[in-house]
Design a protein around this motif. Structure first.
Motif, PDB file in Angstrom:
ATOM      1  N   MET A   1       0.855  -1.205   0.139  1.00 23.68           N
ATOM      2  CA  MET A   1       0.100   0.039   0.148  1.00 23.68           C
ATOM      3  C   MET A   1       0.957   1.340   0.225  1.00 23.68           C
ATOM      4  O   MET A   1       1.666   1.362   0.709  1.00 23.68           O
ATOM      5  N   SER A   2       0.498   2.228  -0.885  1.00 20.87           N
ATOM      6  CA  SER A   2       1.170   3.289  -0.943  1.00 20.87           C
ATOM      7  C   SER A   2       0.697   4.359  -0.035  1.00 20.87           C
ATOM      8  O   SER A   2      -0.458   4.411   0.599  1.00 20.87           O
ATOM      9  N   ASP A   3       1.628   5.285   0.283  1.00 14.76           N
ATOM     10  CA  ASP A   3       1.380   6.541   1.455  1.00 14.76           C
ATOM     11  C   ASP A   3       0.250   7.163   0.862  1.00 14.76           C
ATOM     12  O   ASP A   3      -0.074   7.481  -0.424  1.00 14.76           O
ATOM     13  N   LEU A   4      -0.689   7.825   1.652  1.00 14.47           N
ATOM     14  CA  LEU A   4      -1.558   8.815   1.450  1.00 14.47           C
ATOM     15  C   LEU A   4      -1.003  10.052   1.023  1.00 14.47           C
ATOM     16  O   LEU A   4      -0.182  10.537   1.576  1.00 14.47           O
ATOM     17  N   ASP A   5      -1.522  10.602   0.068  1.00 17.14           N
ATOM     18  CA  ASP A   5      -1.184  11.966  -0.417  1.00 17.14           C
ATOM     19  C   ASP A   5      -1.896  13.129   0.227  1.00 17.14           C
ATOM     20  O   ASP A   5      -3.059  13.438   0.257  1.00 17.14           O
ATOM     21  N   ALA A   6      -1.216  13.545   1.063  1.00 17.53           N
ATOM     22  CA  ALA A   6      -1.724  14.539   2.115  1.00 17.53           C
ATOM     23  C   ALA A   6      -2.359  15.922   1.300  1.00 17.53           C
ATOM     24  O   ALA A   6      -3.204  16.311   1.774  1.00 17.53           O
ATOM     25  N   GLY A   7      -1.457  16.275   0.398  1.00 18.13           N
ATOM     26  CA  GLY A   7      -1.829  17.539  -0.385  1.00 18.13           C
ATOM     27  C   GLY A   7      -3.338  17.442  -1.013  1.00 18.13           C
ATOM     28  O   GLY A   7      -3.960  18.213  -0.940  1.00 18.13           O
TER      29      GLY A   7
END
Length: 118
Positions: free
Chosen positions: A1-7
């Protein structure tokens, strides 16, 4: 799972990215933060040397031109945005990770691109 894009999440929620990053951090959720947006108006070159960007001093935002020979066409951003945008997360999403960090034009002219050997 890839990291969530906070932007992107901050943009969709209509709140500041700092607030989203703080909340995700407190919850222990892995996220990727967008690169810091330059604040000084002027010309910038992407790290992959594919784009020339300019941050307008009048507050109209970011524009970009592809670096290709003598071509000097203004290029639209993704999501149908006009050729100028004030949305930094849109700039980051359109250009992708290879484009960062940005260099000022002066820095780019001083740093060899690695093509001199060819």
């Amino acid at each position: 799972m890839s990291d969530l894009d906070a932007g992107v999440l901050a943009e969709k929620l209509g709140i500041g990215p700092e607030r989203v990053e703080k909340t995700l951090s407190e919850m222990g959720v892995p996220y990727s933060a967008p690169p810091a947006e330059p604040t000084e108006s002027g010309l910038y070159v992407t790290a992959d040397r594919e784009w020339l960007l300019w941050l307008h001093s009048d507050g109209t935002g970011w524009g970009r031109t592809e670096i290709k020979g003598v071509s000097n066409n203004r290029t639209s951003w993704t999501d149908g945005a006009l050729w100028l945008t004030t949305g930094w997360t849109l700039v980051v999403r359109t250009l992708g990770n290879r484009a960062f960090p940005l260099m000022t034009l002066e820095e780019a002219l001083r740093v060899p691109s690695g093509d001199e050997d060819k």
